[in-house]
Design an enzyme around this catalytic site. Sequence first.
Site, PDB file in Angstrom:
ATOM      1  N   GLU A 128       0.830  -1.202   0.000  1.00 58.76           N
ATOM      2  CA  GLU A 128       0.000   0.000   0.000  1.00 58.76           C
ATOM      3  C   GLU A 128       0.869   1.259   0.000  1.00 58.76           C
ATOM      4  O   GLU A 128       1.869   1.337   0.711  1.00 58.76           O
ATOM      5  CB  GLU A 128      -0.882  -0.043   1.254  1.00 58.76           C
ATOM      6  CG  GLU A 128      -1.801   1.125   1.462  1.00 58.76           C
ATOM      7  CD  GLU A 128      -2.651   0.973   2.724  1.00 58.76           C
ATOM      8  OE1 GLU A 128      -3.608   1.741   2.875  1.00 58.76           O
ATOM      9  OE2 GLU A 128      -2.345   0.086   3.561  1.00 58.76           O
ATOM     10  N   LYS A 164      -9.297   2.635  -2.623  1.00 59.92           N
ATOM     11  CA  LYS A 164      -9.596   1.985  -1.344  1.00 59.92           C
ATOM     12  C   LYS A 164     -10.960   2.446  -0.833  1.00 59.92           C
ATOM     13  O   LYS A 164     -11.249   3.642  -0.766  1.00 59.92           O
ATOM     14  CB  LYS A 164      -8.501   2.325  -0.331  1.00 59.92           C
ATOM     15  CG  LYS A 164      -8.603   1.606   1.005  1.00 59.92           C
ATOM     16  CD  LYS A 164      -7.381   1.950   1.868  1.00 59.92           C
ATOM     17  CE  LYS A 164      -7.378   1.222   3.187  1.00 59.92           C
ATOM     18  NZ  LYS A 164      -6.168   1.557   3.987  1.00 59.92           N
ATOM     19  N   CYS A 217      -5.542  -3.161   2.074  1.00 53.71           N
ATOM     20  CA  CYS A 217      -5.464  -3.250   3.529  1.00 53.71           C
ATOM     21  C   CYS A 217      -6.832  -3.398   4.209  1.00 53.71           C
ATOM     22  O   CYS A 217      -7.411  -4.476   4.214  1.00 53.71           O
ATOM     23  CB  CYS A 217      -4.702  -2.047   4.085  1.00 53.71           C
ATOM     24  SG  CYS A 217      -3.994  -2.346   5.728  1.00 53.71           S
TER      25      CYS A 217
END
Length: 582
Positions: free
Chosen positions: A46, A113, A149
């Site tokens: 990330e 994300k 994540c």
Amino acid sequence: MKKNKIRIALAQINTTVGDLQGNKDKIIAWTERALKQNCDLVIFPELAVTGYPPEDILYRSQFIKDQYNVYSEIKNNNDNIIQVFGFVNQTEKGLYNAAAINIPHHAPQIYHKIHLPNYSVFDEERYFVAGTKPFVFNVNGVKIGASICEDIWIDDGVIEAETFCEGAELILNISASPFYFKKGHERIELLQNKAKKTKSIIAYVNLVGGQDELVFDGQSFIANHNGEILAQAKSFEEDFLVYDLDFTQLRKEREKSSDFRKLKSEFINPYETIHTDDFDTEFSAPKVQINQPASDLNESEMVQVYKALKLGLKDYVHKNRFQKVVFGLSGGIDSALVAAIAADALGKENVICITMPSQYSSKGSVDDSVQLANNFGFKLLNIQISPMFDAFNSSLKEAFSGTEPDVTEENLQARIRGSLVMALSNKFGYLALATGNKSEVSVGYCTIYGDMVGGYGPLKDVYKTIVYELCHLRNQQAGYDIIPQSIIDKAPSAELRPDQTDQDSLPPYDILDDILELYIEKDNSVPEITAQGFDLEIVSKVARLVDINEYKRRQAAPGTKITPRAFGKDRRMPITNHYRPK
């Protein structure tokens, strides 16, 4: 033509926040490594371009432009392999924590994300706009889902939408998940359950390295559709994991699994839509199969904690362009452990220690310091502070007239020592280390502008009882008492007055640490802690000491986070605060 196999590489790299050129060079170099091993796909952590977490540097428009230019250079440098890495994407709606998905001979794809963590050390809602669309891309019949994540930690979220709604068989999760006690086991168990639930293969790549208080442990891995770990990268060091994924069995089991069909039929997509795209590209056909075995990560918790402290210190020193460190070596267990960590992280030639005895220092403490320095082979300076202490007392004699010696004179000694450490730091460009532990810092059993001075505190989040365990571990690793047993056995003491011990002022550390964990990390009240068998008077005293010493902790050096709730960004309490629990 529908493929059954692809070769994937997990590039577990150590990035540095703001080092756009260095991060870019590393991504390009590791992509070349993947190409040389005939990989079809390589994935990076990330925000690999910016480093993680970039924090308020994201408010600088020039930084966003510069990192976008770096993203473009990485993208334009690759046309032979599917490449996935994290960067910041800017649109008219704002900044996104994004994954670049570069597919040879096709326009680049970008996933935003969706689930932004905003708890503990995470502030992503401060900087980023949340994405809205899960993303699945189909390359020659292999359906691959993207995630970043936190997306994978959410139940019935991105991963389920990509697998149940769009049939993703491989889930990529690029992550920057910081370490604390037992986090690695929690992470693996969570993703194993997610893989079994969705009957998908999960490829999880985690960042590794130290960034201010945070340390990232790596331990990237691949789990198959039955939750079995196929391959796992090393802990606390860069690693490159290559594996040949075969989807034949997964597809068969999806067809015959009634549980999978039931979950799929019952799943309600929480997102408005799912972005999907089909691409054609040439997957390589390697002649030799690569099934890299999982690393042996049956490490004890203490081994992982020691590795975390070592990497956290090493990266803080080197990434901030220091080479050597300096600190006071008292003959006590805390400074002894800091010395061991520093020698292991930086090399003995880069560790300078000072023993600063006063009239209250025992001969044993000085002798133990000398023995420890000899065992590790680093430089030890001896500077007597008695003349300086006498000079202070003489200068203050008139001002202190009519008073008796008390903690003021004790703190003067600590501040003299702190001044000497900082003088060497200033003169020679050494990074000064504070040696206090979490137990002491919690209750204010430390001297502000004295033993608290320093640019970094390796033990800031380490309870005293853990300090003892780590010293025993280091001696076991050495095969002898490299940390002299006399240091471990002696009663803890600041040695600022005759016959002083820590337990004159504090409960025994095994009791204190249990209370602190309940009060600081679990937010238990005084009655709740007392109900677990602790003495009410002791619990009340400890809680009061924690509360009134926030001003000291606010001015303390940063230090490596190893518990679920560390002081600093992780626990934010007001200094001016009249609330006192009863």
